[in-house]
Design a protein around this motif. Structure first.
Motif, PDB file in Angstrom:
ATOM      1  N   TYR A  47       9.950 -29.878  15.520  1.00 53.61           N
ATOM      2  CA  TYR A  47      11.255 -29.520  16.074  1.00 53.61           C
ATOM      3  C   TYR A  47      11.421 -28.014  16.124  1.00 53.61           C
ATOM      4  O   TYR A  47      11.789 -27.440  17.154  1.00 53.61           O
ATOM      5  CB  TYR A  47      12.352 -30.164  15.229  1.00 53.61           C
ATOM      6  CG  TYR A  47      13.760 -29.886  15.726  1.00 53.61           C
ATOM      7  CD1 TYR A  47      14.406 -30.764  16.582  1.00 53.61           C
ATOM      8  CD2 TYR A  47      14.450 -28.749  15.323  1.00 53.61           C
ATOM      9  CE1 TYR A  47      15.691 -30.517  17.027  1.00 53.61           C
ATOM     10  CE2 TYR A  47      15.738 -28.482  15.772  1.00 53.61           C
ATOM     11  CZ  TYR A  47      16.355 -29.373  16.619  1.00 53.61           C
ATOM     12  OH  TYR A  47      17.611 -29.119  17.064  1.00 53.61           O
ATOM     13  N   VAL A  48      11.126 -27.369  15.024  1.00 57.15           N
ATOM     14  CA  VAL A  48      11.295 -25.913  14.965  1.00 57.15           C
ATOM     15  C   VAL A  48      10.384 -25.232  15.976  1.00 57.15           C
ATOM     16  O   VAL A  48      10.811 -24.323  16.710  1.00 57.15           O
ATOM     17  CB  VAL A  48      11.004 -25.398  13.539  1.00 57.15           C
ATOM     18  CG1 VAL A  48      10.966 -23.874  13.522  1.00 57.15           C
ATOM     19  CG2 VAL A  48      12.056 -25.915  12.571  1.00 57.15           C
ATOM     20  N   ASP A  49       9.160 -25.661  16.022  1.00 57.03           N
ATOM     21  CA  ASP A  49       8.224 -25.035  16.967  1.00 57.03           C
ATOM     22  C   ASP A  49       8.688 -25.201  18.407  1.00 57.03           C
ATOM     23  O   ASP A  49       8.554 -24.294  19.220  1.00 57.03           O
ATOM     24  CB  ASP A  49       6.820 -25.634  16.789  1.00 57.03           C
ATOM     25  CG  ASP A  49       6.161 -25.098  15.529  1.00 57.03           C
ATOM     26  OD1 ASP A  49       6.675 -24.106  14.973  1.00 57.03           O
ATOM     27  OD2 ASP A  49       5.146 -25.681  15.097  1.00 57.03           O
ATOM     28  N   PHE A  50       9.207 -26.381  18.704  1.00 60.09           N
ATOM     29  CA  PHE A  50       9.703 -26.590  20.058  1.00 60.09           C
ATOM     30  C   PHE A  50      10.764 -25.547  20.398  1.00 60.09           C
ATOM     31  O   PHE A  50      10.720 -24.897  21.446  1.00 60.09           O
ATOM     32  CB  PHE A  50      10.293 -27.992  20.211  1.00 60.09           C
ATOM     33  CG  PHE A  50      11.071 -28.161  21.478  1.00 60.09           C
ATOM     34  CD1 PHE A  50      10.432 -28.312  22.693  1.00 60.09           C
ATOM     35  CD2 PHE A  50      12.469 -28.163  21.467  1.00 60.09           C
ATOM     36  CE1 PHE A  50      11.152 -28.460  23.871  1.00 60.09           C
ATOM     37  CE2 PHE A  50      13.197 -28.304  22.639  1.00 60.09           C
ATOM     38  CZ  PHE A  50      12.531 -28.452  23.842  1.00 60.09           C
ATOM     39  N   GLY A  51      11.713 -25.376  19.509  1.00 64.67           N
ATOM     40  CA  GLY A  51      12.792 -24.425  19.772  1.00 64.67           C
ATOM     41  C   GLY A  51      12.267 -23.015  19.964  1.00 64.67           C
ATOM     42  O   GLY A  51      12.731 -22.279  20.850  1.00 64.67           O
ATOM     43  N   LEU A  59      18.032 -27.844  10.518  1.00 63.11           N
ATOM     44  CA  LEU A  59      16.971 -27.325  11.383  1.00 63.11           C
ATOM     45  C   LEU A  59      17.545 -26.413  12.467  1.00 63.11           C
ATOM     46  O   LEU A  59      17.024 -25.334  12.746  1.00 63.11           O
ATOM     47  CB  LEU A  59      16.229 -28.490  12.045  1.00 63.11           C
ATOM     48  CG  LEU A  59      15.415 -29.379  11.108  1.00 63.11           C
ATOM     49  CD1 LEU A  59      14.877 -30.584  11.854  1.00 63.11           C
ATOM     50  CD2 LEU A  59      14.266 -28.572  10.482  1.00 63.11           C
ATOM     51  N   HIS A  60      18.609 -26.880  13.049  1.00 60.13           N
ATOM     52  CA  HIS A  60      19.201 -26.132  14.151  1.00 60.13           C
ATOM     53  C   HIS A  60      19.633 -24.743  13.710  1.00 60.13           C
ATOM     54  O   HIS A  60      19.501 -23.772  14.452  1.00 60.13           O
ATOM     55  CB  HIS A  60      20.404 -26.886  14.713  1.00 60.13           C
ATOM     56  CG  HIS A  60      21.166 -26.107  15.726  1.00 60.13           C
ATOM     57  ND1 HIS A  60      20.697 -25.873  16.993  1.00 60.13           N
ATOM     58  CD2 HIS A  60      22.368 -25.476  15.654  1.00 60.13           C
ATOM     59  CE1 HIS A  60      21.575 -25.147  17.664  1.00 60.13           C
ATOM     60  NE2 HIS A  60      22.598 -24.884  16.881  1.00 60.13           N
ATOM     61  N   GLY A  61      20.141 -24.655  12.522  1.00 60.37           N
ATOM     62  CA  GLY A  61      20.590 -23.353  12.050  1.00 60.37           C
ATOM     63  C   GLY A  61      19.480 -22.327  12.099  1.00 60.37           C
ATOM     64  O   GLY A  61      19.663 -21.206  12.585  1.00 60.37           O
ATOM     65  N   LEU A  63      19.517 -19.361  15.010  1.00 60.06           N
ATOM     66  CA  LEU A  63      19.703 -17.984  14.548  1.00 60.06           C
ATOM     67  C   LEU A  63      18.515 -17.115  14.942  1.00 60.06           C
ATOM     68  O   LEU A  63      18.677 -15.971  15.370  1.00 60.06           O
ATOM     69  CB  LEU A  63      19.901 -17.934  13.035  1.00 60.06           C
ATOM     70  CG  LEU A  63      21.345 -18.025  12.535  1.00 60.06           C
ATOM     71  CD1 LEU A  63      21.387 -17.856  11.029  1.00 60.06           C
ATOM     72  CD2 LEU A  63      22.230 -16.976  13.201  1.00 60.06           C
ATOM     73  N   LEU A  64      17.330 -17.669  14.791  1.00 60.11           N
ATOM     74  CA  LEU A  64      16.146 -16.890  15.180  1.00 60.11           C
ATOM     75  C   LEU A  64      16.187 -16.541  16.671  1.00 60.11           C
ATOM     76  O   LEU A  64      15.798 -15.449  17.077  1.00 60.11           O
ATOM     77  CB  LEU A  64      14.874 -17.664  14.852  1.00 60.11           C
ATOM     78  CG  LEU A  64      14.509 -17.742  13.363  1.00 60.11           C
ATOM     79  CD1 LEU A  64      13.300 -18.653  13.149  1.00 60.11           C
ATOM     80  CD2 LEU A  64      14.219 -16.347  12.812  1.00 60.11           C
ATOM     81  N   GLY A 100      21.169 -22.547   7.015  1.00 59.16           N
ATOM     82  CA  GLY A 100      21.672 -23.887   6.715  1.00 59.16           C
ATOM     83  C   GLY A 100      23.149 -24.029   7.038  1.00 59.16           C
ATOM     84  O   GLY A 100      23.582 -25.037   7.618  1.00 59.16           O
ATOM     85  N   LEU A 101      23.902 -23.034   6.672  1.00 56.45           N
ATOM     86  CA  LEU A 101      25.337 -23.103   6.951  1.00 56.45           C
ATOM     87  C   LEU A 101      25.614 -22.945   8.439  1.00 56.45           C
ATOM     88  O   LEU A 101      26.407 -23.669   9.028  1.00 56.45           O
ATOM     89  CB  LEU A 101      26.072 -22.004   6.171  1.00 56.45           C
ATOM     90  CG  LEU A 101      26.069 -22.163   4.658  1.00 56.45           C
ATOM     91  CD1 LEU A 101      26.684 -20.932   3.990  1.00 56.45           C
ATOM     92  CD2 LEU A 101      26.856 -23.417   4.271  1.00 56.45           C
ATOM     93  N   HIS A 102      24.936 -21.981   8.998  1.00 58.32           N
ATOM     94  CA  HIS A 102      25.153 -21.708  10.410  1.00 58.32           C
ATOM     95  C   HIS A 102      24.839 -22.929  11.270  1.00 58.32           C
ATOM     96  O   HIS A 102      25.524 -23.187  12.266  1.00 58.32           O
ATOM     97  CB  HIS A 102      24.284 -20.527  10.864  1.00 58.32           C
ATOM     98  CG  HIS A 102      24.323 -20.301  12.345  1.00 58.32           C
ATOM     99  ND1 HIS A 102      25.407 -19.747  12.980  1.00 58.32           N
ATOM    100  CD2 HIS A 102      23.418 -20.578  13.322  1.00 58.32           C
ATOM    101  CE1 HIS A 102      25.164 -19.680  14.284  1.00 58.32           C
ATOM    102  NE2 HIS A 102      23.966 -20.176  14.516  1.00 58.32           N
ATOM    103  N   GLY A 103      23.824 -23.655  10.921  1.00 62.21           N
ATOM    104  CA  GLY A 103      23.473 -24.824  11.703  1.00 62.21           C
ATOM    105  C   GLY A 103      24.623 -25.788  11.805  1.00 62.21           C
ATOM    106  O   GLY A 103      24.953 -26.281  12.898  1.00 62.21           O
TER     107      GLY A 103
END
Lengths: 216, 216, 216, 216
Positions: free
Chosen positions: C102-106, C173-175, C179-180, D172-175
DNA sequence: TATGAATGAGTCTTCATTCAT
DNA sequence: GATGAATGAAGACTCATTCAT
């Protein structure tokens, strides 16, 4: 009425409601000349000498402007007709005078007349007429009905309810006015003669045959 | 009936003018269904099952197509009227039937009617109304005159020359048709009743009072 | 992919669906770069090198185009994740590998990721998200849920229902990804270390404490 | 608290900066109610009861106003956090409360949060994100680091340097916050439950397993 | 010859911003 | 110092028409 020209590129302030009036007048003229659907907000703005957005400071949108222009057209007719009191509607002569007022209004104020009775707004069949415009028309039509009801109640007309007679009369008058306006190049008979004859015809059609009275 | 070819720039060779006919028929149908302004060239092409550019091989442009469709509509009116020979125009009943045909035509072919009698030469934009359409309208008016002349010559009408009477009659009929078309949302009386009553009114106004003759 | 340049001013035919693809790609890039609301149809057309109306021959309207771009973004993620079968989700290591995908995809497909999870469309609070976009998101989210449900059913996670855990995991994960992407200039720790540490943290938070097993 | 003057071109002399404050307050309220993009300068002027041009005597342009509103929002976050001294950051409960303040802030001041953490520098149009807003976001991040450093120094966390842990925590929070904001129509679990669970998960992931210490 | 694909000009409307008083 | 009134530029979208195959 005539826009005061300043020396800058910008239009001078439309002091008070004058700008609004200018817009309404220009819109009436353009709508009448080219038809409601053929006139764009750009055209109107251009005719007034302002930018498009100014229109939206005076009217919410195109439909609003259109509605107001139409309402004004009807109210002009109203003003013509209203001094002619219902009580004066006593017989054929009065009837003819009343009809003549209507016809003269149409011929003298063609823009307003077109706006009120001739121009169609809807783009497709399914679209309904703006209720405001419809309402204004209804109010004006009531004048016809009131007056004819008076004649009916006096037994002067051929039988029929006032509403039906009023619609028939309206159609009769409208036909003449609208054709004269829409087909100005047509080889019409002498206008005065034509109008007189047409109103006579309508009177003959609506009133009890005159011989009723003299008949024994 | 009326020659409808030789006006487009290019004529398709293919299988005669079938395609052209298809287009005209589809266009007439669509215009009647949704109103002239609401139908786009794409709609027409789609209805026929062809691509837009094909339209332009058969008609120079949209206005050309429109004009031809209108001519066709009027040639239909011609067909409706023609079995109704002038010689048959002997009395009130025949007169009423003749008028009825006119009214029905207007209501059934509203856009043709609009183009012939209601639309005005646009003053602002130079696109003058197509002369072919105007001609079709005039020809129709001639029918009025012919027929009324016949009635006049028989002493059936109130006094007046046929041309004047014809213009008055036309105005009377046109008023009803055009108002019904232009103000469809108006709370009209029952349409059938209204038409009958209106035609009666016109007949009463144009014909010699009936009781003059039979009265003892 | 690369538009074939002809010698006329007009764009050459977008043979087949290539033009459509071009539009979708350009839209994805622009939306991702500047935000959904900041990109106009004109921008998109300009980026492809075509005129605005062409867009409307491929997509009904802007929303349709937007929806399709988003759906594609999700389906790209789908393709990444789907080879990773649910049955493989047996323990912490598998969990970490799944998260890493998931992270790599993003990070590798930032445009698609932004489109899928970061960009907001609504202009005002009251406007709802396009249901198509919502649906696509839901489908993707189900993958999380299914996988976590598997872990839950094996008693590997801390207590809680799969849906709640899945939302928490997704947020976690989304966070990191968002952010990155959104703050690339921020003085981040070494990216690899950060990702590893973050996923570890999430695993620590979601899994039963490891000492459960060795404990006697 | 934070000096908010000296940035506009002209400062009104009148009764201090009251007018300016009014504008900022109204803008913050409107932005929160309807979203940044849905609020126009006219809306703001109207809410304050002044004319649009007045806005431009207090702020150079809309973006300027926006930036200042955001700064204010963040200064509010500062106020919420400041009573929560670093020394109080002694254990898991305090950690959770601190995180909760961050989450609540994001959900209550969504536009401020968006601007600080979610919006990206627009690449196409050169309007870079206002540096003041970025600075406000960074300052907030520092709070994370300070607090985590404290926990680290007390050996309460799993191993790792404070900066790394802080970035992980922030992510984590931001997500959670950003997903809740960006996908409001998603069928989230009960918000309160979700937040609690999420913060628990983060605590579990960051803190030393609790049972290590108390275990006998 | 028929057409898929394209286009310029136009539609209404909104916005941030500024002029001139 | 404040404002009424204005504007240029832009928004999505549609249309009649034509190019190039």
């Amino acid at each position: 009425m005539i826009p005061v020209e300043g020396r800058s590129t910008r239009k001078p302030r439309g002091r008070g409601n004058e700008r609004r009036e200018e817009i309404l007048n220009a819109a009436l003229r353009l709508f009448s000349q080219s038809g409601v659907t053929a006139v764009s907000t750009r055209d109107i703005a251009g005719a007034v000498g302002i930018s498009q957005p100014v229109l939206y400071t005076h009217f919410r949108n195109r439909d609003d402007l259109l509605a107001e222009v139409t309402e004004r057209a009807f109210s002009e007719l109203e003003q013509r007709v209203s001094p002619f009191s219902i009580d004066a509607m006593t017989g054929r002569a009065a009837f003819l005078r009343f009809c003549r007022i209507y016809v003269d209004f149409g011929l003298e104020q063609p823009d307003a007349y077109r706006m009120a009775f001739m121009l169609e707004k809807r783009k497709s069949r399914l679209e309904a007429l703006d209720p405001r415009i419809l309402a204004a028309g209804l109010k004006t039509f009531q004048r016809f009905e009131e007056r004819l009801a008076r004649l009916v109640s006096r037994g002067l007309t051929r039988p029929g309810d006032a509403r039906l007679l009023a619609q028939t009369l309206w159609a009769g008058l409208h036909g003449l006015v609208s054709l004269l306006l829409a087909r100005q190049d047509f080889p019409w008979a002498d206008r005065e003669t034509l109008i007189t004859r047409h109103l006579d015809m309508l009177a003959d059609g609506l009133f009890q045959p005159e011989d009723v009275t003299p008949r024994r």
